[in-house]
Structures are given as structure tokens and as C-alpha cells.
Enzyme design. Structure first.
Site, mmCIF file in Angstrom:
data_model
loop_
_atom_site.group_PDB
_atom_site.id
_atom_site.type_symbol
_atom_site.label_atom_id
_atom_site.label_comp_id
_atom_site.label_asym_id
_atom_site.label_seq_id
_atom_site.Cartn_x
_atom_site.Cartn_y
_atom_site.Cartn_z
ATOM 1 N N ASP A 35 112.136 -18.970 106.434
ATOM 2 C CA ASP A 35 111.397 -17.699 106.449
ATOM 3 C C ASP A 35 109.973 -17.891 106.982
ATOM 4 O O ASP A 35 109.391 -18.962 106.836
ATOM 5 C CB ASP A 35 111.369 -17.136 105.019
ATOM 6 N N GLY A 36 109.433 -16.825 107.558
ATOM 7 C CA GLY A 36 108.018 -16.824 107.971
ATOM 8 C C GLY A 36 107.806 -16.822 109.477
ATOM 9 O O GLY A 36 106.664 -16.954 109.928
ATOM 10 N N ARG A 39 105.416 -13.872 110.489
ATOM 11 C CA ARG A 39 104.014 -14.106 110.117
ATOM 12 C C ARG A 39 103.372 -15.183 110.994
ATOM 13 O O ARG A 39 102.203 -15.103 111.342
ATOM 14 C CB ARG A 39 103.918 -14.482 108.627
ATOM 15 N N HIS A 52 110.400 -16.447 116.253
ATOM 16 C CA HIS A 52 111.806 -16.880 116.173
ATOM 17 C C HIS A 52 112.071 -18.021 117.167
ATOM 18 O O HIS A 52 112.783 -18.975 116.857
ATOM 19 C CB HIS A 52 112.746 -15.711 116.450
ATOM 20 N N GLU A 82 121.492 -8.338 105.697
ATOM 21 C CA GLU A 82 120.517 -7.235 105.677
ATOM 22 C C GLU A 82 119.587 -7.261 106.904
ATOM 23 O O GLU A 82 118.852 -6.299 107.136
ATOM 24 C CB GLU A 82 119.657 -7.298 104.398
ATOM 25 N N TRP A 84 120.202 -6.827 109.889
ATOM 26 C CA TRP A 84 120.543 -5.796 110.882
ATOM 27 C C TRP A 84 119.598 -4.595 110.776
ATOM 28 O O TRP A 84 119.520 -3.782 111.688
ATOM 29 C CB TRP A 84 121.978 -5.293 110.678
ATOM 30 N N LEU A 146 126.154 -35.779 109.497
ATOM 31 C CA LEU A 146 125.642 -34.571 108.846
ATOM 32 C C LEU A 146 126.460 -33.330 109.237
ATOM 33 O O LEU A 146 126.782 -33.139 110.401
ATOM 34 C CB LEU A 146 124.179 -34.370 109.296
ATOM 35 N N ARG A 204 112.732 -22.885 100.303
ATOM 36 C CA ARG A 204 112.344 -21.639 100.987
ATOM 37 C C ARG A 204 110.945 -21.814 101.553
ATOM 38 O O ARG A 204 110.026 -22.207 100.833
ATOM 39 C CB ARG A 204 112.385 -20.420 100.066
ATOM 40 N N ARG A 210 111.751 -15.577 96.242
ATOM 41 C CA ARG A 210 112.999 -14.851 96.005
ATOM 42 C C ARG A 210 114.143 -15.490 96.773
ATOM 43 O O ARG A 210 113.941 -16.296 97.675
ATOM 44 C CB ARG A 210 112.854 -13.361 96.332
ATOM 45 N N SER A 212 116.791 -13.642 98.185
ATOM 46 C CA SER A 212 117.226 -12.807 99.320
ATOM 47 C C SER A 212 118.719 -12.925 99.635
ATOM 48 O O SER A 212 119.108 -13.113 100.791
ATOM 49 C CB SER A 212 116.385 -13.118 100.567
ATOM 50 N N GLU A 223 118.004 -27.216 92.557
ATOM 51 C CA GLU A 223 116.564 -27.343 92.346
ATOM 52 C C GLU A 223 115.869 -26.502 93.413
ATOM 53 O O GLU A 223 116.198 -26.593 94.598
ATOM 54 C CB GLU A 223 116.131 -28.811 92.473
#
Ligand code: IPE
Ligand code: IPE
Ligand code: MG
Length: 274
Positions: A35-36, A39, A52, A82, A84, A146, A204, A210, A212, A223
Site C-alpha cells: 500500500d501507499g 501517496r 504504481h 474493491e 474496481w 520461492l 502492510r 487495517r 482491507s 504476526e
């Protein structure tokens, strides 16, 4: 962790940090809410999509660092059910970026022996992104390092609805109506993530406290690690900080004492081994 030390200069900041990490107690499965991006772009007076684009670079760095560390599973929340709701040009840019990322990164994924998988309602993805995704999944399926699992058009509630419907469909033909039942193991076995252990560590970025709608069932005993770092700035150093912090935690799973180290070494104490 050998592959990680090969690229670290002895005495450097990340070398010192990596030395503090116990290779026997790495999280088996790391999940990330990336996230972010918006911003990050806003702070630079750039359009959101520039955030992005920069976020794709953080994905590349994180995948490589996890592969070098010897992490087994990495689930990346890239597009929620969400998302979209965002302006149409942002949504279409996100899918185009996925397409470009997969095309550009395929050789790098192979180089690091990465296997790609995806979870979410993938049928609803734009055709070009879905086809590129399917091709990358197919091309990397024999890699046994991985496993990078992309959450795309993913919603934790959708996942549970889909699991319950699958269970109903399976049972309705066979069981008498009065004997229909679900249990924890049955639900886990019908989730999109049925082939993965539950995440040991959920990261996060961007400071939001949160979940989300991410992996609602699977994070029961994960954790949680929230960092103020915005996703496009996230790099190996931030990953190492999160893992070092994870190793300080006392995972009790509702019991009283620390899980014995021998047990933590195995899939990191997943209470629902599958
Ligand atoms: C995360 O960054 C990327 C996606 C959700 C696709 P955001 O686009 O949510 O960035 P912020 O939260 O607006 O800064
Ligand atoms: C969560 O970020 C989804 C992804 C990172 C893909 P959002 O930016 O969509 O979440 P909210 O709206 O801040 O909760
Ligand atoms: Mg956001």
C-alpha cells in the site's frame, strides 16, 4: 540465506542486519499488503499511476530478496475486489502494468527459480492480463524455489463465499440435508490458498492499521508488521527489518509458552498444517 550473503558486502548495513536473522526460524509464508503507491506519487507531484509504476520495482526487489533468503511462499496483494471502485483509467493502468511486469520479469523469475501462482476471482481480469498471467504461471510451474502468489481481484469475503459454495455443491449431491456440515479443516481445504500454509508474517506498508479484506481466514495467527514506508520505497532492507522483528515475537497460538524452536523451524508453527 547463502544466496543473500553472496550479494552483501561484509560490514554493510544489510549484512549486519542479516547476521541477526536466524535462518532456522524464517517465516515460511510472508504476505504483503502493498500500500501507499498513490501517496508516494502525490508527494512528488506525480500522477497516481507513477506510484504504481514505481511499485513494480519494489515487487521485483522484494521477490528477489525473498528468493535469496530462502522464503518459501510470498503472497502479494496487488488488486483487491474493491479496487474496481477507482477511476477507470487507474484501473486499466494497473492491469496494463501487471501485463508489462509479467512480460519483463519472466526471465528474472526463472533465474531465481520462482514459481508464480495467483489467487482471486481471476475470470474477471481483463483478457490481456489474464492471458499473460496464465502464460507466466504455466512457464514457471516446474520451478521449485520461492512461490510468489499474486492476489488479484482478491477479496477475503469472496474467498470464503466461494469456499462455502463449493462445499455446498459437493455435499448436496451426497449427504442427506440434515447431515450437511462444515468444519475448519473443510473450509481450509476449499480456500484459494489450500495449497499454502497460513502466513506467518503479514506486512502492510504505508502505516494503515487495517486488513482491507486480505486473507481473513488465514491470518488468524499471523504476526502483523506495519511500516510507515510507502510501497514504492520498500526494499530488501525493509524486508530484513520485518523478519528481524518477526523473530522477536513470542508466538503462543493461544497457549502459554513459547513454541519450541524445533517446531518453529518447520513451516513456522502453522497451527493448521495441510
Ligand atoms: C496500493 O497503493 C496499490 C493498490 C491498491 C493497487 P494505493 O494505490 O492504494 O496507494 P494509496 O493508499 O492511495 O497511497
Ligand atoms: C489494499 O489497499 C489493497 C491492495 C494493496 C491491493 P487499498 O488502498 O485498496 O486499501 P484501503 O482502501 O486503504 O483499505
Ligand atoms: Mg491504498
Amino acid at each position: 540465506m547463502k544466496a543473500l550473503f553472496e550479494e552483501l558486502r561484509p560490514g554493510s548495513k544489510d549484512w549486519v542486519l542479516a547476521k541477526k536473522i536466524d535462518p532456522r526460524r524464517l517465516p515460511a509464508h510472508i504476505a504483503v499488503i502493498m500500500d501507499g503507491n498513490g501517496r508516494w506519487a502525490k508527494r512528488r507531484n506525480l500522477p497516481r499511476v507513477a506510484g504504481h509504476k514505481a511499485g513494480a520495482e519494489a515487487v521485483r526487489a522484494t521477490v528477489e530478496a525473498c528468493a535469496r533468503l530462502g522464503i518459501r511462499f510470498l503472497t502479494l496483494y496487488a488488486f483487491s475486489a474493491e479496487n474496481w471502485k477507482r477511476p477507470q483509467d487507474e484501473v486499466s493502468t494497473l492491469w496494463r502494468l501487471l501485463h508489462v511486469y509479467l512480460r519483463k520479469e519472466l526471465s528474472n523469475l526463472h533465474k531465481h527459480n520462482v514459481r508464480l501462482t495467483a489467487i482471486g476471482r481471476l475470470d474477471a481480469l481483463p483478457a490481456a492480463a489474464r492471458e499473460e498471467l496464465e502464460a507466466a504461471i504455466q512457464a514457471t510451474q516446474a520451478n521449485d524455489g520461492l512461490q510468489v502468489n499474486l492476489a488479484l481481484n482478491y477479496g477475503g469475503r469472496n474467498e470464503l463465499v466461494d469456499a462455502f459454495n463449493e462445499i455446498l455443491k459437493e455435499q448436496c449431491g451426497r449427504a442427506a440435508p440434515g447431515s450437511l456440515r462444515v468444519d475448519e479443516a473443510g473450509i481450509s481445504a476449499h480456500l484459494y490458498t489450500r495449497h499454502l500454509p497460513d502466513p506467518d508474517l503479514l506486512i502492510r506498508t504505508s502505516g494503515e492499521m487495517r486488513v482491507s479484506n486480505f486473507l481473513l481466514w488465514q491470518i488468524a495467527y499471523s504476526e502483523l508488521y506495519v511500516t510507515e514506508v510507502l510501497w514504492p520505497d520498500f526494499r530488501r532492507h525493509d524486508l530484513l527489518l520485518a523478519i528481524a522483528d518477526f523473530q522477536k515475537r513470542d508466538r503462543r497460538f493461544g497457549g502459554l509458552s513459547r513454541v519450541p524452536p524445533a517446531r518453529q523451524g518447520r513451516a513456522c508453527g502453522d497451527p493448521h498444517p495441510r
